[in-house]
Each structure stands twice: as C-alpha cells, then as structure tokens.
Motif scaffolding. Sequence first.
Motif, PDB file in Angstrom:
ATOM      1  N   ALA A 198      50.114  61.626   9.536  1.00  0.00           N
ATOM      2  CA  ALA A 198      50.618  60.257   9.681  1.00  0.00           C
ATOM      3  C   ALA A 198      50.454  59.463   8.397  1.00  0.00           C
ATOM      4  CB  ALA A 198      49.900  59.547  10.822  1.00  0.00           C
ATOM      5  N   PHE A 202      52.332  54.342  10.446  1.00  0.00           N
ATOM      6  CA  PHE A 202      52.120  54.641  11.867  1.00  0.00           C
ATOM      7  C   PHE A 202      51.028  53.744  12.455  1.00  0.00           C
ATOM      8  CE2 PHE A 202      50.611  57.155  15.508  1.00  0.00           C
ATOM      9  CZ  PHE A 202      51.810  57.311  16.177  1.00  0.00           C
ATOM     10  N   LEU A 205      52.506  50.211  12.708  1.00  0.00           N
ATOM     11  CA  LEU A 205      53.472  50.113  13.805  1.00  0.00           C
ATOM     12  C   LEU A 205      52.800  49.676  15.103  1.00  0.00           C
ATOM     13  CD1 LEU A 205      56.274  50.903  15.182  1.00  0.00           C
ATOM     14  CD2 LEU A 205      55.279  53.186  15.472  1.00  0.00           C
ATOM     15  N   HIS A 206      51.542  50.077  15.256  1.00  0.00           N
ATOM     16  CA  HIS A 206      50.831  49.834  16.513  1.00  0.00           C
ATOM     17  C   HIS A 206      50.092  48.495  16.511  1.00  0.00           C
ATOM     18  CE1 HIS A 206      51.745  54.092  16.981  1.00  0.00           C
ATOM     19  NE2 HIS A 206      51.546  53.905  18.279  1.00  0.00           N
ATOM     20  N   ALA A 211      44.989  52.127  18.960  1.00  0.00           N
ATOM     21  CA  ALA A 211      46.211  52.517  19.665  1.00  0.00           C
ATOM     22  C   ALA A 211      46.968  53.584  18.874  1.00  0.00           C
ATOM     23  CB  ALA A 211      47.103  51.300  19.898  1.00  0.00           C
ATOM     24  N   ALA A 215      47.551  57.436  20.120  1.00  0.00           N
ATOM     25  CA  ALA A 215      48.909  57.998  20.227  1.00  0.00           C
ATOM     26  C   ALA A 215      48.990  59.323  19.475  1.00  0.00           C
ATOM     27  CB  ALA A 215      49.929  57.012  19.660  1.00  0.00           C
ATOM     28  N   GLN A 216      48.380  59.354  18.305  1.00  0.00           N
ATOM     29  CA  GLN A 216      48.446  60.583  17.502  1.00  0.00           C
ATOM     30  C   GLN A 216      47.677  61.715  18.168  1.00  0.00           C
ATOM     31  OE1 GLN A 216      47.736  60.004  13.273  1.00  0.00           O
ATOM     32  NE2 GLN A 216      47.126  62.144  13.053  1.00  0.00           N
ATOM     33  N   ALA A 219      49.535  63.083  21.121  1.00  0.00           N
ATOM     34  CA  ALA A 219      50.682  63.926  20.785  1.00  0.00           C
ATOM     35  C   ALA A 219      50.262  65.231  20.121  1.00  0.00           C
ATOM     36  CB  ALA A 219      51.640  63.165  19.861  1.00  0.00           C
ATOM     37  N   LEU A 220      49.204  65.206  19.329  1.00  0.00           N
ATOM     38  CA  LEU A 220      48.899  66.352  18.464  1.00  0.00           C
ATOM     39  C   LEU A 220      47.555  67.003  18.748  1.00  0.00           C
ATOM     40  CD1 LEU A 220      50.133  64.597  15.226  1.00  0.00           C
ATOM     41  CD2 LEU A 220      51.362  66.369  16.472  1.00  0.00           C
TER      42      LEU A 220
END
Lengths: 428, 428
Positions: A198, A202, A205-206, A211, A215-216, A219-220
């Motif tokens: 990232a 990123f 953005l949050h 947060a 999110a990362q 997802a990962l």
Amino acid sequence: MTKGHPALLTDHYELTMVSAALKDGTADRQSVFEVFARRLPPGRRYGVVGGPGRLVDLIRSFRFDEEEIAHLLSRGVVDDQTAEWLAGYRFTGDIEGYAEGELFFPGSPILTVSGTFVECVLLETLILSVLNHDSAIAAAAARMVTAARGRGLIEMGSRRAHEEAAVAATRAAYLAGFSSTSNLAAGMRYGIPTAGTAAHAFTLLHDDEAAAFAAQVAALGKSTTLLVDTYDIAQGIRTAIKVAGTDLRAIRIDSGDLSVLAGHSRELLDSLGATETKIIVSGDLDEFSIAALAAEPVDIYGAGTSVVTGSGAPTAGLVYKLVEVDGRSVVKRSEHKATIGGRKTAVRRHKPTGTAIEEIVVSQGTPESRTGDRLLQRPYFVGGEAAVLPSLDESREHLRQGLISIPWEGLKLSAGDPAIPVTVVPAR
Amino acid sequence: MTKGHPALLTDHYELTMVSAALKDGTADRQSVFEVFARRLPPGRRYGVVGGPGRLVDLIRSFRFDEEEIAHLLSRGVVDDQTAEWLAGYRFTGDIEGYAEGELFFPGSPILTVSGTFVECVLLETLILSVLNHDSAIAAAAARMVTAARGRGLIEMGSRRAHEEAAVAATRAAYLAGFSSTSNLAAGMRYGIPTAGTAAHAFTLLHDDEAAAFAAQVAALGKSTTLLVDTYDIAQGIRTAIKVAGTDLRAIRIDSGDLSVLAGHSRELLDSLGATETKIIVSGDLDEFSIAALAAEPVDIYGAGTSVVTGSGAPTAGLVYKLVEVDGRSVVKRSEHKATIGGRKTAVRRHKPTGTAIEEIVVSQGTPESRTGDRLLQRPYFVGGEAAVLPSLDESREHLRQGLISIPWEGLKLSAGDPAIPVTVVPAR
C-alpha cells in the motif's frame, strides 16, 4: 508501446551506410564488429553484462515490414535498391560474447558480431541500446546487493523510468540479485517475484489509520506489510500491531532518518511482542545509504530511483566498433594508442583459490592456455540461428559467482581501479 | 517490445490497494491525485512538462486482457473480485494539467487526476513513468537549445538509452527545440525529421578514405555530410573537398578538441573554396560544452548521451499524491509544512511586458484574476473521454514562447533558484 518488430529502433546513418555500400560493392565484405567499454563509469570497479537475453529475441525479430519500408522510401531515407534489400533482411551471421551476468572491464570484448558489413552495421543501435541500458542498471544494482549484505532488496523504481525501460531495469536488478520487484509486467514477462502492499494514499483514503490497516489486513491477511509513516510512526506501529496482532509480517517506513527510525521501531515492535515482524525501509536509497544502514535492525530494503537510473551512471558507455574487414585488422586513428583491432578471444585467469587475477584478450589468435583460465565468450548466433540461452536465474547465479571470484577490493563501493586488469595483446 | 496494452506497466501495490478498497467500501470515494515536483534537480532553474501527448494514448488503451488477468490470479496478486473489476476497467474520470511544453516549478500542479479512488490509483505508475522520463529529457534538451543560440542540434543518443526510452527521448528533445534526430522510429511515429550519414566504420570498411567518401557521395549526393576524423582531420577535409567539390554540404568532426578543430577546419575549408560547407561537431556534448563552443565557427551540434540521460538528471522527481477525498483536503503528516492538500488551480502571472513573475496556485478555490494572468491547466480527459491535443510542433512552439517569457536569469546554465516563485495558498 512498440508495435511490431524492432527494426526502426535504428539510427538513420546505418541505412545510409547500407545504401552506399550496396552501390559500391563493399556491402559483402566480411566484417567483425566489437562491443566494448573504453572505461568504466567514474568510481566503478567492474561492469556487469546485462541484456543479452533480451537482445537475442530482438535480433531474431529484426525485420522491416512493408509499412516501415514505405515510410523510409517516402522520407528519402533509402532508395529502391536498399528498400528491396531491407525487405529481405535477416541476420545470417555469428554473434558471440560474454554471458549475461559476466563481469567486464575496460577493453573486454563483450560482444563480437561478424558477417557481411551491411548485415552487421544495421544492428549497431539496437545492440548498444539494450546492452548500455541493461548493463548500467545491473552494475548499479550489483553494488546495492553487495551493500545489503544478504538482506532482501525490493526494486520499486518503475515510476522513475520510461515505462518500458522500467521493465528492463527490473530484469537487470533481479539479475544482479534483487529479491523482487514492484513491476507487474516484469513479473509476467520474466517470472520475477513481485511485491507491494500500500501507498500513503491508501491510509489517507480512510477515515483513520486503523481503518486503513484493518482493510488491508482483511483483504491480504497478516502476511502483508503495513506502511506506518503516514502520520506518527510510533503511533502507526502501535496501531498496526493492535489491528494485525503480533504476527504481522512487516512494517514499512518510507521517510525520515531511517537509521534512527529502524532502531526505535525495532524496540517498539519488540516491546509490543511483535518480535518476528520485519522492518522494511525505503525512500531514495542507493548503495551508500544501504551500506550505512548495515548496523541497523533493517530486514529488507526498497530501492527505486537509484536502481533504475544506474545510481549516477545511467548508461554503460559501451561502443560498437568495426575491428576487422576481410581478415584485415582495422582501427580508427585517434584510438591507435588505446585500441587494438581484430577479432579478440578473451579468457579470465584465476589463482588456484579461484580468485580472478587478470583478463587476457588476444587479437586474431588464442591465448596460451593455463590452469585456472576460463573462456569468456559463448555463442549467441551461429549462421543466423540463435543459440539456447541460460535462464535468468542461471545468469543471476553466474553473476553471484563472478562477484565472489574477484579480489575483495573490487567489491568496495569507493572509487578505485578496475577489480582486475585487462591485457589486450596482438596475436602471438 | 511491449505487446498489447500498458496495464501491467504498473506497480503491484496499486492492485493490492484496489483489492482492499473494493472489499471495505472505500473504492468509490471521489479522489483527487496530483502530480508535482517537490524540488527541481540540483542546479536547475525550471522544469519542462514532457509526455502528456504520449500519456493520453497510453491511458486510452489502459485495459487488462484475459491473459494478464489470468497471470495476476495465478500469482495471487489479485482475488476473483478484483480480477472481475480489472476486466471491466476503463478510466472514466477527469484529468487536467499543464500543457506539454509548459514550464513548471516546485509545487506546480502539473497533472490532476480525479475519479473514484480505485480508477485513479491504478494509473500512478504509468503516469509517473511517462512524465518523469519525458520531462527529464525535455528539460535537459531545452538547456542545450539555449546554449546552442539558434544553431542546429541533432539528437543522436539512441544507443545510450533503452531502445524504447530512446524513441520517447527523441520526441522530448524535439519538443525542446532540437532540429532532427538519428532515430528512425521517432521519424515514423512522430514525424520528427531524421538525419545521419556515416560512421567511422564506413571509412574503415573501404581501402582508403577517398574511396569511402566517393561511395557516399555517389549514393547520397553532395548534400551529404562527410565524417573527416577517422585518420588525419586536415587530410580528411582535403580529401572530402577533392572528392565532393566545394559545394559539399557539410563535414562532421566527432573527436578531439572541438574548439580548436572547428576554427582550423573552417580556415581550411575556406582556403579550399568550400566557404559554404558547414561544420557539424559531435562527441559527448552537453549544455556546457555546447555553450563553450559559442564563439567557434560551428554550424550544427550533435548531442547524444547527455540528452537521453537528462544531463545528470535522468528523472524529473515527479510524485503522484492523493490530495482530496470526497471533497476533504488530505495530506501526509511529514509533508504538512511543505504541502497543501486539495485540488489546485494555477495561473502564471506576467508583467505587462510579458515577463513571467510568479505562479499562483490556489487550493480548493480560484485565484483572484488579474491582467496578465494565464491559466495553466487544460483538460486531458473529461468523463473518461480524451480531449484533442496540440500537435508536437504546437507544443514545441509553446515551450519556445515559455522560455522567452521567463526572466533572463532563468535561462542561465549555472545553478540557481527557480526562475519564478510558486506561491501555493489555501482557498480564500
């Protein structure tokens, strides 16, 4: 984006020479061209041959199509006779040279191209473009690999180079020992491992850092790397471990005084129980700043700009010179002192311990053979047919062995003489 | 050679961010990314925007095909949800920015990309690769054009750069005012005039210099350029005029002390009656050595390595930063002092005489309008549709006018401050 084949990646004067030679009957004179460096870039102790693996494919597809020939005719670059010759062009000669990943020094005959004058002269620009670029990057990257002392190196410089040069630069960095790259095209074309997680964007953005990290990780998974320096680094690390737990794979720091921050971050991670979480640092790293971090608890370096721009030497200074015509050695007058004409044969001479001590280059003959000698040239094209090449991983290992073989002074980052001398001698 | 489209000329982390944002619902947040330079390369007084003309075509063809998506899935770079999104990707947002050939300074908002977070973040690497490379070359080339003081400049550096970067470099050098190039692909793709006659190899191929010159003149006529420094330059010039006559168009000298040789060669040509024969010099010329030849009787300069490598600054240092999310200005903490978030509007302010005095950049607002202000941003994409661009020749003229408009100190080759200041202000 290149469309079709690489034949127009060529300088105008090559076609002019082809035209004139076709007219006056010298076109078919048997010629030998040699690629070599007169000197290394300032401060460097060795060069690294990069690019032959790309070059062979480009030469195989070196053809002029109808549209290109029509363009050349319409611009008056070539006449009808030359246009007809170009339409039938394919390289039918021989090319031999140093293996990809081989070390070279001033005077090393890196590539030898032989055939008719016109078929060889036409390849000058393409050969030099590929070798000058890829060798420059490989040499800079090899110094960074030395400086990293076994720690991982991620190449992340694509954004600082022409979009296609970036892919070739990645390949050259991997050749030199980088572990992975950010460049996806290099992953697909060359099978190089890719890496990346990232950007600061990123996090921005949050609504907050937690947060973004959540999110990362969602997802990962926890095997990801969290970028902790968007706001406050210590807080970023605490948030990262809070969100991901102590088995988070890595954090990345991309700004600030990395030598101080690495130590502080390690202490903080350890105090939070994340003793296995790795520290990745990036941000304008070159071989010198990597070396300066050797004592800090850094696990992986990310290097960008300095790799793809050759760390001060963006081109390798290789030249393509006619050295022999119909068996006769030729040389430009202004180079008489420094240069010997004729087709060369090169060996690298080693001590019984395996340490390289000298490169012997013989013009129009063969070096006296001794124990510990290694022939440096290998076939790339024989009668126009491309030879089978080592894989990129094999070339990578070849370079690794080559760097082990040179005297230890040769690996110093400071300015100095070439790691071993090259003795160019006329035939005995 | 690139096959297909440019979508994989992208860093791994962009796809990682897309994956994570698609999962947590932040993917569609309206985002504004800005391309700017924090500083100019050392010593430089201006930057030149190069590359938008290439970039627009690349963004138009930015698609992921089945093979690429299958590769990304097989390597675990993306999951099924992201793969599906990539398959449907096309940029639908807006891009505005400085015109190609516009001057820029630290803080100038060169390009502003707006749309959903995921559609914009995906273009980061491609945008930066193109603009960083082409702008670096254009800026270096512009300094050489200034140094040449109206004399012709031939770009001949292809062999010192990656084969595709060379074509883009040629385009950037022509943008900056170079007269022609050796690169045939640039001639065909961009309509740039190409030039070139012969290398030393052509002379060495022949039994003597006279035979080589005669062959060249027979094939190309007296409007050709004869390379006279393969053996003895004075003798080479005499032979050239003897073979071609006094209406030979030009001679080229590629080695030696050019400042001495140019004068001697002019005297000799004149004494032979070849008073109209031009003198072309080449050989490791950069802006400084070109400037140093201003008083010598040189007609045309050939520049190579220094152009295609950006004369010490091979990349422009441009970054791509998220500055606004859903109307909210965002900025990374470590940049708080130097950077102001939010979408910017930029004008360049001029004296009544036309001399530029300042650049005013307003965040989330519009600068107060004054006589002599010029808006610097123009549309590149509107709702995903590409705008019509100026021709390369129009951009070239735009840069020429821009260089006339800056204070004269801005054109000095020596190190100094940016030619005009940039004032970045929050909305009023």
